[in-house]
Write a protein that holds these residues in place. Structure first.
Motif, PDB file in Angstrom:
ATOM      1  N   GLY A  37       0.813  -1.211   0.000  1.00 11.73           N
ATOM      2  CA  GLY A  37       0.000   0.000   0.000  1.00 11.73           C
ATOM      3  C   GLY A  37       0.842   1.254   0.000  1.00 11.73           C
ATOM      4  O   GLY A  37       2.006   1.247   0.401  1.00 11.73           O
ATOM      5  N   LYS A  39       0.776   5.003   1.529  1.00 13.14           N
ATOM      6  CA  LYS A  39       0.143   5.952   2.439  1.00 13.14           C
ATOM      7  C   LYS A  39       0.511   7.350   1.958  1.00 13.14           C
ATOM      8  O   LYS A  39       1.675   7.724   1.958  1.00 13.14           O
ATOM      9  CB  LYS A  39       0.691   5.775   3.862  1.00 13.14           C
ATOM     10  CG  LYS A  39       0.135   4.591   4.614  1.00 13.14           C
ATOM     11  CD  LYS A  39      -1.230   4.894   5.116  1.00 13.14           C
ATOM     12  CE  LYS A  39      -1.397   4.806   6.603  1.00 13.14           C
ATOM     13  NZ  LYS A  39      -2.804   4.990   6.970  1.00 13.14           N
ATOM     14  N   ARG A  40      -0.479   8.097   1.571  1.00 13.94           N
ATOM     15  CA  ARG A  40      -0.229   9.439   1.028  1.00 13.94           C
ATOM     16  C   ARG A  40       0.216  10.379   2.137  1.00 13.94           C
ATOM     17  O   ARG A  40      -0.368  10.374   3.240  1.00 13.94           O
ATOM     18  CB  ARG A  40      -1.529   9.960   0.397  1.00 13.94           C
ATOM     19  CG  ARG A  40      -1.390  11.271  -0.329  1.00 13.94           C
ATOM     20  CD  ARG A  40      -0.865  11.058  -1.722  1.00 13.94           C
ATOM     21  NE  ARG A  40      -0.971  12.260  -2.520  1.00 13.94           N
ATOM     22  CZ  ARG A  40       0.092  13.030  -2.857  1.00 13.94           C
ATOM     23  NH1 ARG A  40       1.298  12.713  -2.457  1.00 13.94           N
ATOM     24  NH2 ARG A  40      -0.081  14.089  -3.611  1.00 13.94           N
ATOM     25  N   ASP A  41       1.263  11.155   1.850  1.00  8.60           N
ATOM     26  CA  ASP A  41       1.716  12.176   2.795  1.00  8.60           C
ATOM     27  C   ASP A  41       0.545  13.099   3.123  1.00  8.60           C
ATOM     28  O   ASP A  41      -0.137  13.578   2.205  1.00  8.60           O
ATOM     29  CB  ASP A  41       2.859  12.977   2.150  1.00  8.60           C
ATOM     30  CG  ASP A  41       3.310  14.129   3.009  1.00  8.60           C
ATOM     31  OD1 ASP A  41       3.707  13.894   4.165  1.00  8.60           O
ATOM     32  OD2 ASP A  41       3.243  15.283   2.532  1.00  8.60           O
ATOM     33  N   GLU A  42       0.319  13.300   4.441  1.00  5.48           N
ATOM     34  CA  GLU A  42      -0.871  14.067   4.845  1.00  5.48           C
ATOM     35  C   GLU A  42      -0.919  15.462   4.241  1.00  5.48           C
ATOM     36  O   GLU A  42      -1.969  15.977   3.896  1.00  5.48           O
ATOM     37  CB  GLU A  42      -0.934  14.165   6.372  1.00  5.48           C
ATOM     38  CG  GLU A  42      -1.587  12.945   6.979  1.00  5.48           C
ATOM     39  CD  GLU A  42      -1.427  12.862   8.480  1.00  5.48           C
ATOM     40  OE1 GLU A  42      -1.229  13.926   9.107  1.00  5.48           O
ATOM     41  OE2 GLU A  42      -1.493  11.732   8.985  1.00  5.48           O
ATOM     42  N   GLU A  48       1.792  12.582  -6.131  1.00  8.04           N
ATOM     43  CA  GLU A  48       1.336  11.237  -5.778  1.00  8.04           C
ATOM     44  C   GLU A  48       2.168  10.154  -6.472  1.00  8.04           C
ATOM     45  O   GLU A  48       2.521   9.134  -5.881  1.00  8.04           O
ATOM     46  CB  GLU A  48      -0.137  11.091  -6.164  1.00  8.04           C
ATOM     47  CG  GLU A  48      -0.748   9.793  -5.723  1.00  8.04           C
ATOM     48  CD  GLU A  48      -2.128   9.590  -6.330  1.00  8.04           C
ATOM     49  OE1 GLU A  48      -2.217   9.454  -7.566  1.00  8.04           O
ATOM     50  OE2 GLU A  48      -3.109   9.574  -5.572  1.00  8.04           O
ATOM     51  N   GLU A  51       5.205   8.993  -4.716  1.00  9.88           N
ATOM     52  CA  GLU A  51       4.968   8.122  -3.563  1.00  9.88           C
ATOM     53  C   GLU A  51       4.709   6.688  -4.024  1.00  9.88           C
ATOM     54  O   GLU A  51       5.123   5.734  -3.384  1.00  9.88           O
ATOM     55  CB  GLU A  51       3.804   8.671  -2.734  1.00  9.88           C
ATOM     56  CG  GLU A  51       4.111  10.070  -2.215  1.00  9.88           C
ATOM     57  CD  GLU A  51       3.429  10.364  -0.905  1.00  9.88           C
ATOM     58  OE1 GLU A  51       3.967   9.959   0.125  1.00  9.88           O
ATOM     59  OE2 GLU A  51       2.351  10.992  -0.930  1.00  9.88           O
ATOM     60  N   LYS A  87      -9.774  -0.858   0.887  1.00  2.27           N
ATOM     61  CA  LYS A  87      -8.758  -0.067   1.590  1.00  2.27           C
ATOM     62  C   LYS A  87      -8.843  -0.126   3.123  1.00  2.27           C
ATOM     63  O   LYS A  87      -7.819  -0.317   3.776  1.00  2.27           O
ATOM     64  CB  LYS A  87      -8.813   1.390   1.125  1.00  2.27           C
ATOM     65  CG  LYS A  87      -8.289   1.596  -0.285  1.00  2.27           C
ATOM     66  CD  LYS A  87      -8.394   3.067  -0.633  1.00  2.27           C
ATOM     67  CE  LYS A  87      -7.843   3.389  -1.987  1.00  2.27           C
ATOM     68  NZ  LYS A  87      -7.992   4.818  -2.291  1.00  2.27           N
ATOM     69  N   LEU A  92      -5.882   1.648   5.093  1.00  3.53           N
ATOM     70  CA  LEU A  92      -5.646   2.711   4.109  1.00  3.53           C
ATOM     71  C   LEU A  92      -6.854   3.636   4.014  1.00  3.53           C
ATOM     72  O   LEU A  92      -8.001   3.174   4.047  1.00  3.53           O
ATOM     73  CB  LEU A  92      -5.357   2.098   2.730  1.00  3.53           C
ATOM     74  CG  LEU A  92      -4.107   1.218   2.634  1.00  3.53           C
ATOM     75  CD1 LEU A  92      -4.071   0.466   1.308  1.00  3.53           C
ATOM     76  CD2 LEU A  92      -2.836   2.049   2.793  1.00  3.53           C
ATOM     77  N   GLY A  93      -6.574   4.924   3.895  1.00  7.47           N
ATOM     78  CA  GLY A  93      -7.632   5.922   3.767  1.00  7.47           C
ATOM     79  C   GLY A  93      -7.924   6.230   2.305  1.00  7.47           C
ATOM     80  O   GLY A  93      -7.260   5.700   1.406  1.00  7.47           O
ATOM     81  N   LYS A  95      -7.177   8.664   0.361  1.00  5.49           N
ATOM     82  CA  LYS A  95      -6.094   9.194  -0.475  1.00  5.49           C
ATOM     83  C   LYS A  95      -4.937   8.211  -0.628  1.00  5.49           C
ATOM     84  O   LYS A  95      -4.007   8.438  -1.399  1.00  5.49           O
ATOM     85  CB  LYS A  95      -5.578  10.507   0.104  1.00  5.49           C
ATOM     86  CG  LYS A  95      -6.585  11.624  -0.068  1.00  5.49           C
ATOM     87  CD  LYS A  95      -6.006  12.951   0.289  1.00  5.49           C
ATOM     88  CE  LYS A  95      -7.042  14.019   0.027  1.00  5.49           C
ATOM     89  NZ  LYS A  95      -6.690  15.302   0.636  1.00  5.49           N
ATOM     90  N   ASP A  96      -4.966   7.139   0.166  1.00  2.61           N
ATOM     91  CA  ASP A  96      -3.929   6.109   0.047  1.00  2.61           C
ATOM     92  C   ASP A  96      -4.302   5.166  -1.096  1.00  2.61           C
ATOM     93  O   ASP A  96      -5.416   5.230  -1.617  1.00  2.61           O
ATOM     94  CB  ASP A  96      -3.831   5.316   1.362  1.00  2.61           C
ATOM     95  CG  ASP A  96      -3.641   6.233   2.564  1.00  2.61           C
ATOM     96  OD1 ASP A  96      -3.013   7.292   2.394  1.00  2.61           O
ATOM     97  OD2 ASP A  96      -4.131   5.884   3.662  1.00  2.61           O
TER      98      ASP A  96
END
Ligand SMILES: Cc1cc2nc3c(=O)[nH]c(=O)nc-3n(C[C@H](O)[C@H](O)[C@H](O)COP(=O)(O)O)c2cc1C
Length: 127
Positions: A37, A39-42, A48, A51, A87, A92-93, A95-96
């Motif tokens: 997975g 995880k997108r930087d907050e 993107e 990442e 997700k 995972l959220g 945006k992830d």
């Protein structure tokens, strides 16, 4: 994986029983399965794609490490990989990204031969 596949595809009317059976049984042939997975930087400081690329680099290192220990590895992005509803199970959220699964195990047969074309086919040198 199989249960979520069944639930989601049945709701959309695209359920395929063979695929369901494959998702239920095939992963169990592997010794371990690692979900992959991003995880997108907050603060979304990086594009993107970078990442995702960073995850791919990490996965490549995991493959090389596995190979060094004589463990076979394979990155697959089938099944529920791109199902939005998968997700949360993996922490995972929205945006992830779930990017697939790494299947690990000792090969049953001899170490498989790669089928890559020569590197010369893929590189153009500019002088
Ligand atoms: C992001 C990603 C997803 C992949 N998903 C699949 C897949 O779903 N099914 C498949 O047969 N190969 C898939 N592959 C290819 C295999 O992981 C593997 O790279 C391929 O079998 C070639 O292996 P080799 O380069 O070691 O010979 C994927 C590769 C990547 C990088």
């Amino acid at each position: 994986m199989a249960d979520l596949y069944k639930k989601s595809t049945s709701e959309k009317g695209v359920f395929n029983k063979n695929k369901f059976e494959m998702l239920k049984n095939k992963p169990c042939l592997a010794s371990h399965v690692i979900s992959i997975g991003m995880k997108r930087d907050e603060k979304e400081r990086l594009p993107e794609i970078e990442e995702v690329e960073a995850v791919a680099c990490a996965v490549q290192n995991m493959c090389l490490t596995a190979t060094a220990y004589g463990v076979g590895s394979y990155w697959g992005s089938g099944g529920i990989t791109y199902f939005e509803e998968a997700k949360p199970f993996f922490g995972l959220g929205p945006k992830d990204k779930l990017l697939g699964f790494m299947f690990l195990g000792y090969p049953k047969s001899d170490w498989p031969e790669g089928k890559r074309k020569p590197i010369g086919d893929k590189v153009s040198w500019v002088e």
